[in-house]
Design a protein around this motif. Structure first.
Motif, short mmCIF file in Angstrom:
data_model
loop_
_atom_site.label_atom_id
_atom_site.label_comp_id
_atom_site.label_asym_id
_atom_site.label_seq_id
_atom_site.Cartn_x
_atom_site.Cartn_y
_atom_site.Cartn_z
N VAL A 41 22.82 64.46 47.23
CA VAL A 41 22.25 63.67 48.53
C VAL A 41 22.98 62.37 48.13
O VAL A 41 23.83 61.91 50.06
CB VAL A 41 20.99 64.16 49.19
N PHE A 42 22.87 61.82 47.66
CA PHE A 42 23.66 60.08 47.80
C PHE A 42 25.03 59.76 48.33
O PHE A 42 24.85 59.06 48.62
CB PHE A 42 22.81 59.94 45.46
N PRO A 43 25.74 60.38 47.67
CA PRO A 43 27.24 60.36 48.50
C PRO A 43 26.86 60.44 49.97
O PRO A 43 27.98 59.80 50.70
CB PRO A 43 28.02 61.39 47.90
N LYS A 50 19.09 51.58 50.02
CA LYS A 50 17.49 51.92 50.60
C LYS A 50 17.51 53.30 50.11
O LYS A 50 16.60 52.98 48.89
CB LYS A 50 17.10 51.82 51.99
N PHE A 51 18.22 54.54 49.63
CA PHE A 51 17.76 55.25 48.93
C PHE A 51 18.13 55.55 47.91
O PHE A 51 16.72 56.64 47.01
CB PHE A 51 19.04 56.63 49.29
N PHE A 54 14.68 53.96 46.71
CA PHE A 54 13.47 54.70 46.81
C PHE A 54 13.72 55.88 45.00
O PHE A 54 12.29 56.33 44.41
CB PHE A 54 13.52 55.30 48.08
N VAL A 55 14.75 56.07 44.42
CA VAL A 55 15.03 56.63 43.91
C VAL A 55 15.16 56.26 42.89
O VAL A 55 13.90 56.85 42.11
CB VAL A 55 16.16 57.59 43.62
N LEU A 56 15.47 55.01 42.36
CA LEU A 56 14.28 53.78 41.13
C LEU A 56 13.32 54.13 40.93
O LEU A 56 12.29 54.02 40.66
CB LEU A 56 15.27 53.07 41.66
#
Length: 83
Positions: A41-43, A50-51, A54-56
């Protein structure tokens, strides 16, 4: 009779450690699933990082939960073995 009770008392923490091992494996599986979804999803998320933050934070929380389970397992193993 006392020998049986001693074995029973040492048997209970070992079984709890087994259950915690399964919980720890589930935690790691959840972490890997989240990582896979994030990598897919990240790309496609142009949100200025921001994403990623959140992931980290989510991965950090999961790693802390895993560390807590590991500490509990270590304590129970020491108690069960009598070290």
């Amino acid at each position: 009779m006392i020998g049986f009770l001693t074995r029973l008392i040492r048997w209970i923490p070992l079984n709890i450690v087994t259950v915690l091992g399964v919980v720890q494996a589930a935690i790691k599986l959840f972490k890997e699933i989240i990582t896979g979804v994030i990598n897919i999803v990240f790309p496609f998320t142009p949100d200025g990082g921001k994403f990623e933050k959140f992931v980290l934070k989510a991965r950090s929380f999961i790693e802390k939960a895993d560390a807590i389970v590991e500490k509990i397992k270590g304590y129970l193993l020491k108690y069960a073995v009598g070290v």
